[in-house]
Structures are given as structure tokens and as C-alpha cells.
Design an enzyme around this catalytic site. Structure first.
Site, PDB file in Angstrom:
ATOM      1  N   GLY A 145     -25.337  33.097  20.291  1.00 39.46           N
ATOM      2  CA  GLY A 145     -25.084  34.527  20.539  1.00 39.46           C
ATOM      3  C   GLY A 145     -23.695  34.932  20.089  1.00 39.46           C
ATOM      4  O   GLY A 145     -22.940  35.555  20.833  1.00 39.46           O
ATOM      5  N   ALA A 146     -23.378  34.590  18.826  1.00 45.54           N
ATOM      6  CA  ALA A 146     -22.005  34.824  18.339  1.00 45.54           C
ATOM      7  C   ALA A 146     -21.904  36.051  17.436  1.00 45.54           C
ATOM      8  O   ALA A 146     -20.886  36.266  16.796  1.00 45.54           O
ATOM      9  CB  ALA A 146     -21.497  33.584  17.613  1.00 45.54           C
ATOM     10  N   SER A 147     -22.953  36.856  17.397  1.00 47.92           N
ATOM     11  CA  SER A 147     -22.923  38.051  16.537  1.00 47.92           C
ATOM     12  C   SER A 147     -22.076  39.158  17.142  1.00 47.92           C
ATOM     13  O   SER A 147     -21.599  40.039  16.427  1.00 47.92           O
ATOM     14  CB  SER A 147     -24.355  38.557  16.308  1.00 47.92           C
ATOM     15  OG  SER A 147     -25.026  38.734  17.545  1.00 47.92           O
ATOM     16  N   ARG A 148     -21.923  39.133  18.471  1.00 47.35           N
ATOM     17  CA  ARG A 148     -21.246  40.242  19.158  1.00 47.35           C
ATOM     18  C   ARG A 148     -20.448  39.709  20.351  1.00 47.35           C
ATOM     19  O   ARG A 148     -20.615  38.564  20.756  1.00 47.35           O
ATOM     20  CB  ARG A 148     -22.286  41.238  19.709  1.00 47.35           C
ATOM     21  CG  ARG A 148     -23.140  41.852  18.651  1.00 47.35           C
ATOM     22  CD  ARG A 148     -24.114  42.857  19.231  1.00 47.35           C
ATOM     23  NE  ARG A 148     -25.312  42.241  19.812  1.00 47.35           N
ATOM     24  CZ  ARG A 148     -25.707  42.404  21.060  1.00 47.35           C
ATOM     25  NH1 ARG A 148     -25.023  43.160  21.880  1.00 47.35           N
ATOM     26  NH2 ARG A 148     -26.818  41.838  21.494  1.00 47.35           N
TER      27      ARG A 148
ATOM     28  N   LYS B 210     -27.477  32.203  35.882  1.00 44.78           N
ATOM     29  CA  LYS B 210     -26.075  31.793  35.740  1.00 44.78           C
ATOM     30  C   LYS B 210     -25.698  30.714  36.763  1.00 44.78           C
ATOM     31  O   LYS B 210     -24.877  29.830  36.473  1.00 44.78           O
ATOM     32  CB  LYS B 210     -25.159  33.016  35.869  1.00 44.78           C
ATOM     33  CG  LYS B 210     -25.338  34.027  34.726  1.00 44.78           C
ATOM     34  CD  LYS B 210     -25.025  33.392  33.393  1.00 44.78           C
ATOM     35  CE  LYS B 210     -25.083  34.367  32.245  1.00 44.78           C
ATOM     36  NZ  LYS B 210     -24.786  33.729  30.957  1.00 44.78           N
TER      37      LYS B 210
ATOM     38  N   TYR C 150     -30.502  37.337  36.640  1.00 42.76           N
ATOM     39  CA  TYR C 150     -29.260  36.972  35.940  1.00 42.76           C
ATOM     40  C   TYR C 150     -28.408  36.022  36.797  1.00 42.76           C
ATOM     41  O   TYR C 150     -27.934  34.982  36.311  1.00 42.76           O
ATOM     42  CB  TYR C 150     -28.505  38.261  35.629  1.00 42.76           C
ATOM     43  CG  TYR C 150     -27.227  38.106  34.846  1.00 42.76           C
ATOM     44  CD1 TYR C 150     -27.260  37.871  33.473  1.00 42.76           C
ATOM     45  CD2 TYR C 150     -25.987  38.228  35.462  1.00 42.76           C
ATOM     46  CE1 TYR C 150     -26.084  37.753  32.743  1.00 42.76           C
ATOM     47  CE2 TYR C 150     -24.810  38.120  34.745  1.00 42.76           C
ATOM     48  CZ  TYR C 150     -24.863  37.878  33.386  1.00 42.76           C
ATOM     49  OH  TYR C 150     -23.699  37.764  32.675  1.00 42.76           O
TER      50      TYR C 150
ATOM     51  N   ASN D  72     -23.475  30.377  24.895  1.00 46.71           N
ATOM     52  CA  ASN D  72     -22.973  31.701  25.269  1.00 46.71           C
ATOM     53  C   ASN D  72     -24.066  32.768  25.357  1.00 46.71           C
ATOM     54  O   ASN D  72     -23.945  33.701  26.151  1.00 46.71           O
ATOM     55  CB  ASN D  72     -21.920  32.127  24.232  1.00 46.71           C
ATOM     56  CG  ASN D  72     -21.605  33.612  24.312  1.00 46.71           C
ATOM     57  OD1 ASN D  72     -20.872  34.055  25.202  1.00 46.71           O
ATOM     58  ND2 ASN D  72     -22.183  34.404  23.422  1.00 46.71           N
TER      59      ASN D  72
ATOM     60  N   SER E  90     -21.191  33.070  34.767  1.00 43.25           N
ATOM     61  CA  SER E  90     -20.736  34.402  35.187  1.00 43.25           C
ATOM     62  C   SER E  90     -20.295  34.340  36.640  1.00 43.25           C
ATOM     63  O   SER E  90     -20.802  33.517  37.413  1.00 43.25           O
ATOM     64  CB  SER E  90     -21.892  35.401  35.057  1.00 43.25           C
ATOM     65  OG  SER E  90     -21.581  36.614  35.713  1.00 43.25           O
TER      66      SER E  90
ATOM     67  N   ILE F 163     -16.315  41.935  31.593  1.00 43.15           N
ATOM     68  CA  ILE F 163     -15.658  41.886  30.275  1.00 43.15           C
ATOM     69  C   ILE F 163     -16.186  43.041  29.424  1.00 43.15           C
ATOM     70  O   ILE F 163     -17.400  43.303  29.408  1.00 43.15           O
ATOM     71  CB  ILE F 163     -15.968  40.529  29.575  1.00 43.15           C
ATOM     72  CG1 ILE F 163     -15.660  39.333  30.508  1.00 43.15           C
ATOM     73  CG2 ILE F 163     -15.220  40.420  28.255  1.00 43.15           C
ATOM     74  CD1 ILE F 163     -14.212  39.143  30.908  1.00 43.15           C
TER      75      ILE F 163
ATOM     76  N   ALA G 199     -29.382  34.105  39.200  1.00 47.86           N
ATOM     77  CA  ALA G 199     -30.072  32.816  39.336  1.00 47.86           C
ATOM     78  C   ALA G 199     -29.905  31.988  38.062  1.00 47.86           C
ATOM     79  O   ALA G 199     -29.659  30.774  38.123  1.00 47.86           O
ATOM     80  CB  ALA G 199     -31.555  33.041  39.636  1.00 47.86           C
TER      81      ALA G 199
HETATM   82  P1  NAP Z   1     -23.587  40.816  24.349  1.00 46.52           P
HETATM   83  O1  NAP Z   1     -22.458  41.549  23.755  1.00 46.52           O
HETATM   84  O2  NAP Z   1     -24.780  41.551  24.839  1.00 46.52           O
HETATM   85  O3  NAP Z   1     -24.058  39.694  23.266  1.00 46.52           O
HETATM   86  C1  NAP Z   1     -25.144  38.848  23.575  1.00 46.52           C
HETATM   87  C2  NAP Z   1     -25.326  37.857  22.457  1.00 46.52           C
HETATM   88  O4  NAP Z   1     -26.413  36.973  22.792  1.00 46.52           O
HETATM   89  C3  NAP Z   1     -25.692  38.505  21.122  1.00 46.52           C
HETATM   90  O5  NAP Z   1     -25.018  37.820  20.093  1.00 46.52           O
HETATM   91  C4  NAP Z   1     -27.195  38.258  21.021  1.00 46.52           C
HETATM   92  O6  NAP Z   1     -27.678  38.133  19.690  1.00 46.52           O
HETATM   93  C5  NAP Z   1     -27.313  36.904  21.695  1.00 46.52           C
HETATM   94  N1  NAP Z   1     -28.667  36.604  22.154  1.00 46.52           N
HETATM   95  C6  NAP Z   1     -29.394  37.252  23.084  1.00 46.52           C
HETATM   96  N2  NAP Z   1     -30.580  36.638  23.259  1.00 46.52           N
HETATM   97  C7  NAP Z   1     -30.600  35.578  22.400  1.00 46.52           C
HETATM   98  C8  NAP Z   1     -31.544  34.559  22.110  1.00 46.52           C
HETATM   99  N3  NAP Z   1     -32.715  34.486  22.749  1.00 46.52           N
HETATM  100  N4  NAP Z   1     -31.229  33.649  21.160  1.00 46.52           N
HETATM  101  C9  NAP Z   1     -30.049  33.690  20.505  1.00 46.52           C
HETATM  102  N5  NAP Z   1     -29.096  34.632  20.757  1.00 46.52           N
HETATM  103  C10 NAP Z   1     -29.395  35.554  21.696  1.00 46.52           C
HETATM  104  O7  NAP Z   1     -23.117  39.927  25.582  1.00 46.52           O
HETATM  105  P2  NAP Z   1     -21.654  39.458  26.037  1.00 46.52           P
HETATM  106  O8  NAP Z   1     -21.136  40.434  26.993  1.00 46.52           O
HETATM  107  O9  NAP Z   1     -20.857  39.080  24.856  1.00 46.52           O
HETATM  108  O10 NAP Z   1     -22.046  38.167  26.872  1.00 46.52           O
HETATM  109  C11 NAP Z   1     -21.972  36.852  26.346  1.00 46.52           C
HETATM  110  C12 NAP Z   1     -22.243  35.869  27.480  1.00 46.52           C
HETATM  111  O11 NAP Z   1     -21.269  36.076  28.505  1.00 46.52           O
HETATM  112  C13 NAP Z   1     -23.597  36.070  28.133  1.00 46.52           C
HETATM  113  O12 NAP Z   1     -24.142  34.833  28.487  1.00 46.52           O
HETATM  114  C14 NAP Z   1     -23.268  36.875  29.377  1.00 46.52           C
HETATM  115  O13 NAP Z   1     -24.206  36.684  30.397  1.00 46.52           O
HETATM  116  C15 NAP Z   1     -21.910  36.294  29.733  1.00 46.52           C
HETATM  117  N6  NAP Z   1     -21.116  37.184  30.577  1.00 46.52           N
HETATM  118  C16 NAP Z   1     -20.762  38.423  30.149  1.00 46.52           C
HETATM  119  C17 NAP Z   1     -20.027  39.256  31.008  1.00 46.52           C
HETATM  120  C18 NAP Z   1     -19.600  40.644  30.603  1.00 46.52           C
HETATM  121  O14 NAP Z   1     -19.086  41.380  31.467  1.00 46.52           O
HETATM  122  N7  NAP Z   1     -19.732  41.049  29.361  1.00 46.52           N
HETATM  123  C19 NAP Z   1     -19.682  38.801  32.273  1.00 46.52           C
HETATM  124  C20 NAP Z   1     -20.062  37.524  32.674  1.00 46.52           C
HETATM  125  C21 NAP Z   1     -20.787  36.707  31.814  1.00 46.52           C
HETATM  126  P3  NAP Z   1     -28.201  39.433  18.862  1.00 46.52           P
HETATM  127  O15 NAP Z   1     -27.016  40.349  18.740  1.00 46.52           O
HETATM  128  O16 NAP Z   1     -28.600  38.877  17.558  1.00 46.52           O
HETATM  129  O17 NAP Z   1     -29.318  40.014  19.649  1.00 46.52           O
END
Ligand code: NAP
Length: 246
Positions: free
Chosen positions: A10-13, A157, A153, A88, A140, A186, A155
Site C-alpha cells: 500500500g505504498a501508492s499513497r 489492528k 478495523y 502497511n 493503529s 495521521i 479487531a
Molecule cells: P490510505 O492513504 O488510504 O492508503 C492505503 C493504501 O493501502 C493505498 O496505497 C492502497 O492502495 C493500499 N491498499 C488498500 N487495500 C489494498 C490491498 N488489498 N492490497 C494492496 N494494497 C492495498 O491509508 P493511510 O492513511 O496511508 O494508512 C496506511 C496504514 O496506516 C493503514 O494500514 C492504516 O490502517 C494505518 N493507519 C492510518 C492512520 C491514519 O490516521 N491515516 C492511523 C492509524 C493507522 P491503492 O491506492 O492502490 O488502492
């Protein structure tokens, strides 16, 4: 991290992108995994290559074993065996527990928890054979505190923390460390839909009174996969402005 191959799922974003860029800055060669966002993943690769690094984008749904196996084979051919795995990728699908559908439950568990398990299972095997490796699971604070409308979510995490500790024990004799990072709130696409009143309320609960950045999470991951963290395994580090204190 020269000659080190890192896979960031999940490194695209968002946080995954920041981790990929940060590890590339340390000299690692990066496999940028994505599911739908090919253009954005190629953008991450372009930044890394533009800075003189080595990277490529690899599409795979990490919740599917066959796709994970194929992805790992492609990475081996392109860059070599994976030395650093950052689990991730994660999604949300919010609802109150009594209204949550089986589909909503399954898809969140399948991506965050099963995805991390599958990548650890396949890549951990090669790491163990090579007697070296670093695994970081992005959990998380929701795992530690619970989160309204997010039983699936939280559960998933929390499950990742069990996976982290168990894998840390199982791999401890093989030169592999396994740790978790638990971000608080974040600024990424994941929280884009949050209303202004909810944002203010959440910030008020955080001792540092602000949300974190993806780069602040990436710094901790960079430390955990570095040589400096060689005696740290099975741990969870919150990156949350003090939201969760144990
Ligand atoms: P995000 O911006 O929504 O990005 C999610 C990433 O996961 C995207 O690159 C997406 O790919 C990829 N993805 C989703 N489903 C996938 C699958 N089945 N196979 C491969 N890739 C998949 O999320 P983020 O905020 O950066 O979060 C990253 C991690 O941190 C997550 O695990 C999230 O639960 C955790 N986290 C985030 C926060 C927060 O506040 N942001 C807080 C705590 C934990 P595509 O773009 O190609 O769909």
C-alpha cells in the site's frame, strides 16, 4: 541500507508512500505495492528514480495468497529477495457493530490482518532461510483504545499486534525482528472524510493538539528497520502525539 530490498505494501499513497520514500532515502531498493492506484504508485517510483534510487511498482491484492506469491516472485526477479517487509496496506469500512455487514467485517480483516499474515508467511520463509530480515506492521492506536464504528478495523489492528509478537518469537533465532507501529490520527486520504467538528474534537483529545504526518510515522519505521534497532523485537511504538500512553 545499500543493497537492501524493501517491500512496502500500500505504498501508492499516504503513510506507505512516505515510508517508501524514506527507506529509499536511506539507500534501500523499493518494491512499491498498490492495488488500484497505478498512476500514483508509478509517481512514487518516479520520485525515487529521480533521486538516483531503484524502485518499481507491483500490483497485488495482498489479501489473496496467489497474488502475494506472484508479487514476491516478481520482486525477486526485479530486485532480489526482500530484506525489509512493511505491512502497511489497510482500509476502513465504518459502521456500528450491530449494523456492520459480514462483507464490511471481512474486507477490513482480509486486507489489514490476513494481508499482513500472507506477506509475513511468504516473505518470512525466505528471510528465515537467509537468516536476516526486518518486518514492521503498521497497526493503529485503534488496536489499543478501540474506535467508534470501527470494530472491524480495531479487531484487525489488534490482531496485527498478536501476529507481531508471535512472529517476533518464532523468528527470533533467525536474525529477524518483527515490530509494530501504531499511528494515532495521521493526515492522509484515510481521514479525508472526517467532519470539521470531529477533527477539532479529536485534536482536543491529543496531548500535542495536532494530527501527525505520514513522514513522522515513516521516521519510526526507518529506525526499526535500521541496524540501530537490532535488539528491538515484538514491540509496538505509538506515533500519536501522546494520545495513547501505556
Ligand atoms: P490510505 O492513504 O488510504 O492508503 C492505503 C493504501 O493501502 C493505498 O496505497 C492502497 O492502495 C493500499 N491498499 C488498500 N487495500 C489494498 C490491498 N488489498 N492490497 C494492496 N494494497 C492495498 O491509508 P493511510 O492513511 O496511508 O494508512 C496506511 C496504514 O496506516 C493503514 O494500514 C492504516 O490502517 C494505518 N493507519 C492510518 C492512520 C491514519 O490516521 N491515516 C492511523 C492509524 C493507522 P491503492 O491506492 O492502490 O488502492
Amino acid at each position: 541500507m545499500k543493497d537492501t530490498v524493501a517491500l512496502v505494501t500500500g505504498a501508492s499513497r499516504g503513510i506507505g508512500k512516505a515510508i517508501a520514500l524514506r527507506l529509499a532515502e536511506s539507500g534501500a531498493e523499493i518494491a512499491v505495492n498498490y492495488l488500484h492506484s497505478q498512476e500514483q504508485a508509478e509517481g512514487v517510483v518516479a520520485i525515487i528514480r529521480g533521486n538516483g534510487g531503484r524502485a518499481f511498482a507491483v500490483q497485488a491484492d495482498i489479501s489473496e495468497l496467489e497474488q502475494v506469491k506472484k508479487m514476491c516472485g516478481t520482486i525477486k526477479d526485479e530486485l532480489g529477495p526482500v530484506d525489509v517487509l512493511v505491512n502497511n496496506a489497510g482500509i476502513t469500512s465504518d459502521n456500528l457493530v450491530t449494523f456492520m455487514s459480514e462483507e464490511e467485517w471481512d474486507k477490513v480483516i482480509d486486507t489489514s490482518l490476513k494481508g499482513a499474515f500472507l506477506c509475513t508467511k511468504i516473505i518470512g520463509r525466505t528471510m528465515a532461510r537467509r537468516k536476516t530480515g526486518r518486518i514492521v506492521n503498521i497497526s493503529s492506536d485503534a488496536a489499543l483504545l478501540g474506535d467508534m464504528m470501527r470494530s472491524n478495523y480495531a479487531a484487525a489492528k489488534a490482531g496485527m499486534l498478536g501476529l507481531t509478537k508471535t512472529a517476533a518469537r518464532e523468528f527470533s533465532g533467525y536474525g529477524i525482528t518483527v515490530n509494530a507501529v501504531a499511528p494515532g490520527v495521521i493526515e492522509t486520504d484515510l481521514i479525508e472524510g472526517m467532519s470539521e467538528p470531529k477533527r477539532e474534537k479529536q485534536k482536543d483529545m491529543i496531548p500535542m493538539k495536532r494530527f501527525g504526518t505520514a513522514e513522522e510515522v515513516a521516521e519510526v519505521v526507518a529506525f526499526l528497520v535500521s541496524g540501530e534497532a537490532s535488539y528491538i523485537t515484538g514491540q509496538t511504538i505509538s506515533v500519536d502525539g501522546g494520545l495513547c500512553m501505556s
